[in-house]
Design an enzyme around this catalytic site. Structure first.
Site, PDB file in Angstrom:
ATOM      1  N   ARG A  64      -1.528 -14.767   4.035  1.00  0.00           N
ATOM      2  CA  ARG A  64      -2.345 -14.063   5.049  1.00  0.00           C
ATOM      3  C   ARG A  64      -1.689 -14.162   6.430  1.00  0.00           C
ATOM      4  NH1 ARG A  64      -6.643 -10.578   4.186  1.00  0.00           N
ATOM      5  NH2 ARG A  64      -7.771 -11.483   5.927  1.00  0.00           N
TER       6      ARG A  64
ATOM      7  N   ARG B 203       2.751  -6.684   8.982  1.00  0.00           N
ATOM      8  CA  ARG B 203       2.099  -5.548   9.657  1.00  0.00           C
ATOM      9  C   ARG B 203       2.630  -5.393  11.082  1.00  0.00           C
ATOM     10  NH1 ARG B 203      -3.762  -7.403   7.416  1.00  0.00           N
ATOM     11  NH2 ARG B 203      -3.938  -6.053   5.571  1.00  0.00           N
TER      12      ARG B 203
ATOM     13  N   HIS C 297      -2.047  -5.491   1.535  1.00  0.00           N
ATOM     14  CA  HIS C 297      -3.289  -6.256   1.389  1.00  0.00           C
ATOM     15  C   HIS C 297      -2.929  -7.618   0.801  1.00  0.00           C
ATOM     16  CE1 HIS C 297      -7.436  -7.229   0.159  1.00  0.00           C
ATOM     17  NE2 HIS C 297      -6.853  -7.731  -0.914  1.00  0.00           N
TER      18      HIS C 297
ATOM     19  N   LYS D 255       0.819  -1.216   0.000  1.00  0.00           N
ATOM     20  CA  LYS D 255       0.000   0.000   0.000  1.00  0.00           C
ATOM     21  C   LYS D 255       0.856   1.272   0.000  1.00  0.00           C
ATOM     22  CE  LYS D 255      -3.924  -2.314   2.206  1.00  0.00           C
ATOM     23  NZ  LYS D 255      -4.960  -2.237   3.266  1.00  0.00           N
TER      24      LYS D 255
ATOM     25  N   ASN E  95      -2.289   0.161   6.642  1.00  0.00           N
ATOM     26  CA  ASN E  95      -1.765  -1.077   7.248  1.00  0.00           C
ATOM     27  C   ASN E  95      -0.821  -1.844   6.321  1.00  0.00           C
ATOM     28  OD1 ASN E  95      -3.653  -2.005   5.480  1.00  0.00           O
ATOM     29  ND2 ASN E  95      -4.746  -3.317   6.921  1.00  0.00           N
TER      30      ASN E  95
ATOM     31  N   GLU F 291      -9.979  -9.873  -7.391  1.00  0.00           N
ATOM     32  CA  GLU F 291      -9.039  -8.768  -7.173  1.00  0.00           C
ATOM     33  C   GLU F 291      -7.939  -8.738  -8.233  1.00  0.00           C
ATOM     34  OE1 GLU F 291      -9.567  -8.865  -2.297  1.00  0.00           O
ATOM     35  OE2 GLU F 291      -7.700  -9.555  -3.194  1.00  0.00           O
TER      36      GLU F 291
ATOM     37  N   PHE G  15     -15.611   2.927   7.220  1.00  0.00           N
ATOM     38  CA  PHE G  15     -14.241   3.283   6.859  1.00  0.00           C
ATOM     39  C   PHE G  15     -14.002   3.357   5.348  1.00  0.00           C
ATOM     40  CE2 PHE G  15     -14.369  -1.350   7.599  1.00  0.00           C
ATOM     41  CZ  PHE G  15     -13.852  -1.835   6.404  1.00  0.00           C
TER      42      PHE G  15
ATOM     43  N   TYR H 277     -12.264  -2.676  -3.757  1.00  0.00           N
ATOM     44  CA  TYR H 277     -12.756  -2.806  -2.382  1.00  0.00           C
ATOM     45  C   TYR H 277     -14.288  -2.828  -2.321  1.00  0.00           C
ATOM     46  CZ  TYR H 277      -8.242  -2.369   0.031  1.00  0.00           C
ATOM     47  OH  TYR H 277      -6.983  -2.591   0.550  1.00  0.00           O
TER      48      TYR H 277
ATOM     49  N   THR I   9      -5.437  -7.308  10.548  1.00  0.00           N
ATOM     50  CA  THR I   9      -5.713  -6.035   9.870  1.00  0.00           C
ATOM     51  C   THR I   9      -5.179  -4.826  10.629  1.00  0.00           C
ATOM     52  OG1 THR I   9      -7.705  -7.055   8.978  1.00  0.00           O
ATOM     53  CG2 THR I   9      -7.594  -4.656   8.864  1.00  0.00           C
TER      54      THR I   9
HETATM   55  P1  CMP Z   1      -7.286  -4.804   3.768  1.00  0.00           P
HETATM   56  O1  CMP Z   1      -6.774  -6.111   4.214  1.00  0.00           O
HETATM   57  O2  CMP Z   1      -6.732  -4.216   2.516  1.00  0.00           O
HETATM   58  O3  CMP Z   1      -8.893  -4.893   3.635  1.00  0.00           O
HETATM   59  C1  CMP Z   1      -9.757  -3.798   3.839  1.00  0.00           C
HETATM   60  C2  CMP Z   1      -9.049  -2.566   4.334  1.00  0.00           C
HETATM   61  O4  CMP Z   1      -9.874  -1.571   4.933  1.00  0.00           O
HETATM   62  C3  CMP Z   1      -8.105  -2.966   5.458  1.00  0.00           C
HETATM   63  O5  CMP Z   1      -7.024  -3.727   4.960  1.00  0.00           O
HETATM   64  C4  CMP Z   1      -7.736  -1.594   6.008  1.00  0.00           C
HETATM   65  O6  CMP Z   1      -6.798  -0.939   5.178  1.00  0.00           O
HETATM   66  C5  CMP Z   1      -9.069  -0.834   5.866  1.00  0.00           C
HETATM   67  N1  CMP Z   1      -9.789  -0.660   7.131  1.00  0.00           N
HETATM   68  C6  CMP Z   1      -9.928   0.495   7.785  1.00  0.00           C
HETATM   69  N2  CMP Z   1     -10.661   0.370   8.883  1.00  0.00           N
HETATM   70  C7  CMP Z   1     -11.003  -0.910   8.970  1.00  0.00           C
HETATM   71  C8  CMP Z   1     -11.771  -1.660   9.910  1.00  0.00           C
HETATM   72  N3  CMP Z   1     -12.322  -1.117  10.983  1.00  0.00           N
HETATM   73  N4  CMP Z   1     -11.905  -2.971   9.674  1.00  0.00           N
HETATM   74  C9  CMP Z   1     -11.346  -3.545   8.575  1.00  0.00           C
HETATM   75  N5  CMP Z   1     -10.625  -2.859   7.660  1.00  0.00           N
HETATM   76  C10 CMP Z   1     -10.445  -1.566   7.846  1.00  0.00           C
END
Ligand code: CMP
Length: 131
Positions: free
Chosen positions: A85, A102, A115, A9, A112, A126, A57, A49, A91
């Site tokens: 993963r 992470r 992905h 990211k 974060n 995706e 969010f 997404y 996350t």
């Molecule tokens: P990712 O694994 O890319 O999948 C969805 C993304 O939404 C997550 O990582 C974060 O970058 C973002 N995100 C922000 N807030 C939240 C939340 N509360 N729960 C899950 N994802 C979040």
């Protein structure tokens, strides 16, 4: 052999972590099948997404993921989806296990670092959006 998608990211790209992150996957034994750097448009980010559309969010997520270049890769190796993963961690980076990507490199929730696809269905959808 199984394949999965990762997206490094904008926060990680800005901090110069691309090589470090890709090398973790190579050292683990994954093969890089495709590699691409793009700055996602809002339209692409929304398609990527889509499953989070409507969540509180979502807008912040789109602002963040379109804020600069990302590096996307398709990785191939045994049990790729589950293992990658595990390697990226949970996350919320502030709570992600030490030793995960992470857990080692960030503190953010939206920002974060990385992905990774969470299922074969997500990988198919995706990777079609990005490649
Ligand atoms: P990712 O694994 O890319 O999948 C969805 C993304 O939404 C997550 O990582 C974060 O970058 C973002 N995100 C922000 N807030 C939240 C939340 N509360 N729960 C899950 N994802 C979040």
């Amino acid at each position: 052999m199984e394949r999965t998608l990762i997206v490094i990211k904008p926060d990680a790209v800005k901090r110069g972590l691309v090589g470090t992150i890709l090398s973790r996957f190579e050292l683990k034994g994954f093969k890089i099948i495709e590699l691409k750097m793009i700055t996602p448009s809002r339209e692409l980010a929304e398609r990527f997404y889509i499953i989070h559309k409507g969540k509180p969010f979502f807008n912040d997520l789109l602002d963040f993921i379109t804020s600069g270049p990302v590096v996307a890769a398709i990785l191939e190796g045994r049990n790729a989806i589950e293992t990658v993963r595990l390697m990226i961690g949970s996350t919320d980076s502030s709570k992600a296990q030490a030793g995960s990507i992470r857990g080692d490199f960030g503190l953010g929730l939206t920002d974060n670092i990385i992905h990774a696809s969470d299922s074969l269905e997500s990988f198919n959808r995706e990777s079609a959006v990005i490649f």
